[in-house]
Design a protein around this motif. Sequence first.
Motif, PDB file in Angstrom:
ATOM      1  N   ALA A  91       0.848  -1.192   0.000  1.00  0.00           N
ATOM      2  CA  ALA A  91       0.000   0.000   0.000  1.00  0.00           C
ATOM      3  C   ALA A  91       0.877   1.232   0.000  1.00  0.00           C
ATOM      4  O   ALA A  91       1.974   1.239   0.554  1.00  0.00           O
ATOM      5  N   GLN A  93       0.782   5.623   0.548  1.00  0.00           N
ATOM      6  CA  GLN A  93       0.021   6.753   1.079  1.00  0.00           C
ATOM      7  C   GLN A  93      -0.478   7.598  -0.078  1.00  0.00           C
ATOM      8  O   GLN A  93       0.248   7.827  -1.048  1.00  0.00           O
ATOM      9  N   MET A 105      -3.235  -0.546  -3.645  1.00  0.00           N
ATOM     10  CA  MET A 105      -3.799  -0.278  -2.330  1.00  0.00           C
ATOM     11  C   MET A 105      -3.319   1.103  -1.890  1.00  0.00           C
ATOM     12  O   MET A 105      -2.131   1.414  -1.976  1.00  0.00           O
ATOM     13  N   LEU A 124      -3.483   4.120   1.190  1.00  0.00           N
ATOM     14  CA  LEU A 124      -3.797   4.548   2.552  1.00  0.00           C
ATOM     15  C   LEU A 124      -4.159   6.020   2.520  1.00  0.00           C
ATOM     16  O   LEU A 124      -3.436   6.828   1.938  1.00  0.00           O
ATOM     17  N   HIS A 125      -5.313   6.375   3.136  1.00  0.00           N
ATOM     18  CA  HIS A 125      -5.721   7.776   3.173  1.00  0.00           C
ATOM     19  C   HIS A 125      -6.670   8.002   4.343  1.00  0.00           C
ATOM     20  O   HIS A 125      -7.656   7.288   4.493  1.00  0.00           O
ATOM     21  N   ASN A 140      -7.749   5.076   6.496  1.00  0.00           N
ATOM     22  CA  ASN A 140      -8.486   4.019   5.807  1.00  0.00           C
ATOM     23  C   ASN A 140      -7.615   3.404   4.713  1.00  0.00           C
ATOM     24  O   ASN A 140      -6.714   4.053   4.186  1.00  0.00           O
ATOM     25  N   LEU A 141      -7.923   2.156   4.366  1.00  0.00           N
ATOM     26  CA  LEU A 141      -7.240   1.473   3.281  1.00  0.00           C
ATOM     27  C   LEU A 141      -8.238   1.272   2.145  1.00  0.00           C
ATOM     28  O   LEU A 141      -9.327   0.722   2.355  1.00  0.00           O
ATOM     29  N   TYR A 142      -7.881   1.751   0.949  1.00  0.00           N
ATOM     30  CA  TYR A 142      -8.732   1.661  -0.231  1.00  0.00           C
ATOM     31  C   TYR A 142      -8.017   0.878  -1.327  1.00  0.00           C
ATOM     32  O   TYR A 142      -6.787   0.854  -1.380  1.00  0.00           O
ATOM     33  N   TYR A 162     -12.805   4.034  -5.976  1.00  0.00           N
ATOM     34  CA  TYR A 162     -12.074   3.319  -4.925  1.00  0.00           C
ATOM     35  C   TYR A 162     -13.027   2.396  -4.186  1.00  0.00           C
ATOM     36  O   TYR A 162     -14.210   2.685  -4.049  1.00  0.00           O
ATOM     37  N   SER A 219     -10.441   2.486   9.514  1.00  0.00           N
ATOM     38  CA  SER A 219      -9.862   2.595  10.842  1.00  0.00           C
ATOM     39  C   SER A 219     -10.457   3.791  11.549  1.00  0.00           C
ATOM     40  O   SER A 219     -10.258   4.927  11.137  1.00  0.00           O
TER      41      SER A 219
END
Length: 167
Positions: A31, A33, A44, A46-47, A50-52, A70, A76
Amino acid sequence: NINAVHKVFEEKIATIEKELKAPIKVEIPTAKQYDGNASAKGQMILHKNNLYMNLLDDNKSEPCSANASYKLIISSPKAPVHKGLYDENKEYEFNDIVMHNNASWIKTDDPTQEIPSSGWKLLAKAVKGKRGEKGDTTVVTADYDDVIQELADEITFLKAKLGEFEK
């Protein structure tokens, strides 16, 4: 010839047993960022805690639940933080709480910053009460049903994801 058929059958069984005993190779995607740069389909991202998964090639758009390009994989939760009075010149993040027009609002993961919009959910609103001896009173009512439903949905989603990882 029965011996030839038996030999072919034993060879097939040996091949299948060898394949079953071989280690399974699984590629786990790394993943990155979210940085505004294009990402590939399947990447993957991260933002905002959350993971998309990116569903489009060369996608530069910002990940959020309102963005159909997405798929949210893991959400999270971030503890709510009260930020005081709403300021249209500030950038707010997921789960920030502000006061605006006699109401409290909580920021969703939608990037829209203006209130009211899909970027905010109303938590509680002050309503004018009955006139008393010394003037007006204000009664604050909370929108608990929606908050409780969202928490229940979040717990159900996280349990489902946990079940997928345990398989």
